[in-house]
Enzyme design. Structure first.
Site, PDB file in Angstrom:
ATOM      1  N   SER A 142       0.862  -1.183   0.000  1.00  0.00           N
ATOM      2  CA  SER A 142       0.000   0.000   0.000  1.00  0.00           C
ATOM      3  C   SER A 142       0.904   1.240   0.000  1.00  0.00           C
ATOM      4  O   SER A 142       2.097   1.139   0.321  1.00  0.00           O
ATOM      5  CB  SER A 142      -0.845  -0.006   1.274  1.00  0.00           C
ATOM      6  OG  SER A 142      -1.565   1.193   1.412  1.00  0.00           O
ATOM      7  N   TYR A 155      -3.089  -0.302  10.548  1.00  0.00           N
ATOM      8  CA  TYR A 155      -3.121  -0.753   9.147  1.00  0.00           C
ATOM      9  C   TYR A 155      -1.781  -0.421   8.482  1.00  0.00           C
ATOM     10  O   TYR A 155      -1.194  -1.269   7.799  1.00  0.00           O
ATOM     11  CB  TYR A 155      -4.281  -0.087   8.394  1.00  0.00           C
ATOM     12  CG  TYR A 155      -4.295  -0.463   6.927  1.00  0.00           C
ATOM     13  CD1 TYR A 155      -4.675  -1.749   6.538  1.00  0.00           C
ATOM     14  CD2 TYR A 155      -3.909   0.443   5.946  1.00  0.00           C
ATOM     15  CE1 TYR A 155      -4.671  -2.108   5.194  1.00  0.00           C
ATOM     16  CE2 TYR A 155      -3.897   0.091   4.606  1.00  0.00           C
ATOM     17  CZ  TYR A 155      -4.283  -1.192   4.238  1.00  0.00           C
ATOM     18  OH  TYR A 155      -4.268  -1.557   2.908  1.00  0.00           O
TER      19      TYR A 155
HETATM   20  O1  NJP Z   1     -10.646  -5.128  -0.477  1.00  0.00           O
HETATM   21  P1  NJP Z   1     -11.937  -6.071  -0.463  1.00  0.00           P
HETATM   22  P2  NJP Z   1      -9.492  -4.916  -1.567  1.00  0.00           P
HETATM   23  N1  NJP Z   1      -9.395 -15.129   5.002  1.00  0.00           N
HETATM   24  O2  NJP Z   1     -12.569  -5.819   0.856  1.00  0.00           O
HETATM   25  C1  NJP Z   1     -10.478 -11.361   1.776  1.00  0.00           C
HETATM   26  C2  NJP Z   1      -5.036  -3.906  -0.201  1.00  0.00           C
HETATM   27  N2  NJP Z   1      -5.221  -2.482  -0.499  1.00  0.00           N
HETATM   28  O3  NJP Z   1      -9.691  -5.740  -2.768  1.00  0.00           O
HETATM   29  O4  NJP Z   1     -12.913 -14.081   2.829  1.00  0.00           O
HETATM   30  C3  NJP Z   1      -9.454 -15.120   3.671  1.00  0.00           C
HETATM   31  O5  NJP Z   1     -12.744  -5.895  -1.697  1.00  0.00           O
HETATM   32  C4  NJP Z   1     -11.939 -11.140   1.403  1.00  0.00           C
HETATM   33  O6  NJP Z   1     -12.551 -12.398   1.115  1.00  0.00           O
HETATM   34  P3  NJP Z   1     -13.697 -13.103   2.027  1.00  0.00           P
HETATM   35  C5  NJP Z   1      -5.757  -4.396   1.044  1.00  0.00           C
HETATM   36  O7  NJP Z   1      -5.055  -4.095   2.207  1.00  0.00           O
HETATM   37  C6  NJP Z   1      -6.427  -1.993  -0.827  1.00  0.00           C
HETATM   38  O8  NJP Z   1      -9.334  -3.481  -1.740  1.00  0.00           O
HETATM   39  O9  NJP Z   1     -14.594 -13.754   1.032  1.00  0.00           O
HETATM   40  N3  NJP Z   1      -9.739 -14.032   2.951  1.00  0.00           N
HETATM   41  C7  NJP Z   1     -11.807 -10.337   0.119  1.00  0.00           C
HETATM   42  O10 NJP Z   1     -11.701 -11.193  -0.990  1.00  0.00           O
HETATM   43  C8  NJP Z   1      -5.796  -5.893   0.761  1.00  0.00           C
HETATM   44  O11 NJP Z   1      -4.596  -6.511   1.171  1.00  0.00           O
HETATM   45  C9  NJP Z   1      -6.567  -0.640  -1.092  1.00  0.00           C
HETATM   46  O12 NJP Z   1     -14.349 -12.039   2.852  1.00  0.00           O
HETATM   47  C10 NJP Z   1      -9.986 -12.904   3.614  1.00  0.00           C
HETATM   48  C11 NJP Z   1     -10.487  -9.591   0.303  1.00  0.00           C
HETATM   49  O13 NJP Z   1      -9.795 -10.181   1.417  1.00  0.00           O
HETATM   50  C12 NJP Z   1      -5.902  -5.964  -0.761  1.00  0.00           C
HETATM   51  O14 NJP Z   1      -5.592  -4.672  -1.254  1.00  0.00           O
HETATM   52  C13 NJP Z   1      -5.459   0.198  -1.023  1.00  0.00           C
HETATM   53  C14 NJP Z   1      -9.931 -12.822   5.022  1.00  0.00           C
HETATM   54  C15 NJP Z   1     -10.711  -8.116   0.596  1.00  0.00           C
HETATM   55  O15 NJP Z   1     -11.329  -7.542  -0.506  1.00  0.00           O
HETATM   56  C16 NJP Z   1      -7.288  -6.351  -1.280  1.00  0.00           C
HETATM   57  O16 NJP Z   1      -8.250  -5.475  -0.733  1.00  0.00           O
HETATM   58  C17 NJP Z   1      -4.246  -0.337  -0.657  1.00  0.00           C
HETATM   59  C18 NJP Z   1      -9.637 -14.009   5.711  1.00  0.00           C
HETATM   60  N4  NJP Z   1      -9.589 -14.050   7.047  1.00  0.00           N
HETATM   61  C19 NJP Z   1      -4.123  -1.678  -0.410  1.00  0.00           C
HETATM   62  N5  NJP Z   1     -10.220 -11.552   5.390  1.00  0.00           N
HETATM   63  C20 NJP Z   1      -7.873  -0.018  -1.449  1.00  0.00           C
HETATM   64  N6  NJP Z   1      -8.915  -0.788  -1.743  1.00  0.00           N
HETATM   65  O17 NJP Z   1      -7.936   1.221  -1.506  1.00  0.00           O
HETATM   66  C21 NJP Z   1     -10.436 -10.860   4.261  1.00  0.00           C
HETATM   67  O18 NJP Z   1      -3.206   0.489  -0.567  1.00  0.00           O
HETATM   68  N7  NJP Z   1     -10.306 -11.665   3.191  1.00  0.00           N
END
Ligand code: NJP
Length: 243
Positions: A142, A155
């Site tokens: 990030s 974070y």
């Molecule tokens: O967010 P979101 P992003 N076990 O909420 C999964 C980074 N990032 O795509 O399990 C397994 O749409 C959850 O899946 P589910 C951010 O830090 C973002 O934006 O089905 N999976 C979902 O697929 C992250 O590392 C921004 O709920 C787990 C996913 O994570 C990455 O991008 C900016 C889980 C989250 O999808 C993807 O985030 C930045 C678990 N325990 C970095 N917990 C931004 N969006 O602005 C969660 O700098 N997930």
């Protein structure tokens, strides 16, 4: 630049950046072992990719990244289905924003668990297969990997750790496994919806909504994969126009 079809192990594939990675990589003929907790979302994504005529396979698999045993089983299944792992992408992550003195300890601990421990578990379980394939780890860092922003200190700390981990892969595994850390600014996904502080949510949501399309992050993933043999993108920062 094109590369032969790659076997990709991906976490957090059910929404946002992860889902965009699945769409783009399979359209390019790569095969993605797509994991997340919400299996129904993964099944829908598979259907969507096949309707679009994607050349690569989507293999949906339910996984909580913190379940070490299930993680290890998922990696075994990925190897059985795809013959190995060329690229591992520990993308699962979350941010719960609040002023430091108003935070719930459970939110801090959960961010550290998913963003740091989850990525470590993915790395550790995939590593023997990546060593065999001389593969690539693509970490999702990030802009918070290098900077600290108000209301998101923990974070930011987790994303500093992710960048440090990528650098350590580069130093320790140089000739065996490559490492790329992608450091995005705001991306328009569900990410900000984890924040429960109503005032902060109102303040931040518009910035995320006008952030980058997740496909732009996915394109950096593809670029890192296609750069193999030419050079290694060890880290890349991408920002929306307004940052
Ligand atoms: O967010 P979101 P992003 N076990 O909420 C999964 C980074 N990032 O795509 O399990 C397994 O749409 C959850 O899946 P589910 C951010 O830090 C973002 O934006 O089905 N999976 C979902 O697929 C992250 O590392 C921004 O709920 C787990 C996913 O994570 C990455 O991008 C900016 C889980 C989250 O999808 C993807 O985030 C930045 C678990 N325990 C970095 N917990 C931004 N969006 O602005 C969660 O700098 N997930």
């Amino acid at each position: 630049m094109e590369v032969s079809p790659q076997a990709v192990f991906l976490t957090g594939a059910s929404s946002g950046i992860g889902a965009a990675i699945v769409r783009l990589l399979t359209a390019q003929g790569h095969h993605v072992f797509a994991t997340a907790r919400r299996l129904d979302r993964l099944e829908q994504l598979k259907e969507e990719c096949s309707q679009r005529g994607a050349a690569g396979r989507v293999i949906p698999h339910a996984l909580d990244v913190l379940d070490v045993e299930a993680h290890s089983e998922a990696v075994k299944q990925c190897v059985a289905e795809l013959g190995g792992i060329d690229v591992a992408i520990p993308n699962a992550g979350l941010g719960v924003f609040s002023p430091l003195d108003q935070a719930e300890l459970s939110d801090w601990l959960y961010m550290v668990d998913v963003n740091v421990k989850g990525a470590l578990i993915t790395l550790h379980t995939c590593l023997p297969h990546l060593m065999e394939s001389k593969g690539l780890v693509i970490n999702i860092g990030s802009v918070a990997s290098r900077n600290v922003f108000p209301n998101s200190g923990v974070y930011c700390a987790t994303k500093h750790a992710v960048l440090a981990l990528g650098e350590s892969i580069r130093q320790d595994l140089k000739s065996q496994v490559a490492s790329t850390t992608i450091c995005p600014g705001a991306v328009d996904t569900d990410f900000i919806e984890q924040t429960r502080d109503a005032a902060l949510l109102d303040q931040y949501r518009p910035g995320f909504k006008s952030g980058m399309h997740p496909d732009f992050v996915a394109r950096q993933v593809l670029h890192a994969m296609e750069s193999r043999g030419h050079g290694i993108i060890s880290d890349i920062t991408i920002r929306p126009d307004f940052l």
